[in-house]
Design an enzyme around this catalytic site. Structure first.
Site, PDB file in Angstrom:
ATOM      1  N   ILE A  60     -21.742   3.344   4.326  1.00 15.95           N
ATOM      2  CA  ILE A  60     -20.513   2.716   3.832  1.00 15.95           C
ATOM      3  C   ILE A  60     -20.818   2.423   2.363  1.00 15.95           C
ATOM      4  CG2 ILE A  60     -21.314   0.401   4.553  1.00 15.95           C
ATOM      5  CD1 ILE A  60     -18.447  -0.398   5.107  1.00 15.95           C
ATOM      6  N   SER A  61     -19.900   2.771   1.461  1.00 16.32           N
ATOM      7  CA  SER A  61     -20.167   2.591   0.036  1.00 16.32           C
ATOM      8  C   SER A  61     -20.351   1.117  -0.313  1.00 16.32           C
ATOM      9  CB  SER A  61     -19.015   3.153  -0.801  1.00 16.32           C
ATOM     10  OG  SER A  61     -18.853   4.538  -0.589  1.00 16.32           O
ATOM     11  N   GLN A  62     -21.072   0.887  -1.393  1.00 18.63           N
ATOM     12  CA  GLN A  62     -21.234  -0.469  -1.943  1.00 18.63           C
ATOM     13  C   GLN A  62     -19.849  -1.003  -2.319  1.00 18.63           C
ATOM     14  OE1 GLN A  62     -23.718  -0.343  -5.408  1.00 18.63           O
ATOM     15  NE2 GLN A  62     -23.315  -2.466  -5.953  1.00 18.63           N
TER      16      GLN A  62
END
Ligand code: SAH
Length: 211
Positions: A60-62
């Site tokens: 999951i992206s930052q």
């Protein structure tokens, strides 16, 4: 108060301090329950500004990256958005929470299915499919904005071709280690204006026009 309400508010303030200015983006991040997009074992880390594993070797992206990319899409009410790389579904939920009609493509079937179920359960209504997003999703084109959430070797022409005139494409481009964020605006039939921003790290975009 719900146990994640306070950390979610703190994350919004952290993103503001890091330079995110779009109130629409910050408000959406302030409503989407990021803990639900993670395994329960990682839920207590949901509001750290960091990427986290979601299975299948993906992340999951930052939150800062999600906020940065979304801000760079320069969305207006009613804009249609295509996302490449559904992953956990979090970025997709942020776009839905902003009130946009969203299409999103994921190449890993288990991630696609999980995101589909979760987004439905949370009341978001994007259209998802499993497939190679480097080719876009022509059936619903053109889009006002396209966001790619995996690192690409090049800007796929197919994506530019699926933008409206004036449409924006935000895509990390580079080698498999680090990428720069490219923002392209389709200014004419076969012409795009491009800006580049530094310093991002994504999982690879794999496909016909990817790695
Ligand atoms: N937006 C996601 C980020 C997931 S990481 C989130 O908020 O969680 C990037 C995702 O892109 C991975 O799930 C990966 O499987 C997917 N991906 C990589 N290449 C792709 C392609 N060609 N088409 C669609 N999805 C792709």
């Amino acid at each position: 108060m719900h146990r994640f309400t306070r950390p979610r508010k703190a994350l919004v303030e952290e993103l503001r301090a890091k330079g995110i200015t779009s109130e629409a983006v910050l408000a959406a991040i302030g409503t989407v329950p990021r803990e639900r997009f993670l395994d329960s074992a990682l839920a207590q880390r949901a509001y750290e500004d960091t990427a986290l594993p979601i299975g299948m070797g993906q992340t999951i992206s930052q939150p800062y990256t999600v906020a940065f990319q979304t801000e760079k899409l320069d969305l207006k009410p009613g804009d249609k958005v295509l996302e490449i790389g559904t992953g956990s579904g979090y970025q997709c939920a942020v776009l839905c929470a902003m009130g946009h009609a969203v299409w999103s493509v994921e190449r890993h079937d288990p991630l696609y299915r999980k995101a589909q179920d979760l987004l439905r359960a949370l009341g978001y209504r994007p259209q998802l499919k499993c497939g190679d997003g480097t080719q876009g999703w022509s059936a619903y084109a053109p889009y006002d904005a396209i966001v790619v959430t995996a690192g690409a070797p090049v800007v796929p022409d197919a994506l530019l071709a699926q933008l409206t005139l004036g449409g924006r494409l935000v895509i990390p481009v580079g080698d498999t280690e680090t990428q720069r964020m490219h923002r392209l605006v389709r200014v004419a039939e076969a012409e795009a204006r491009e800006e580049v921003f530094d310093g991002f790290k994504f999982v690879p975009l794999v496909g016909k026009h990817g790695w």
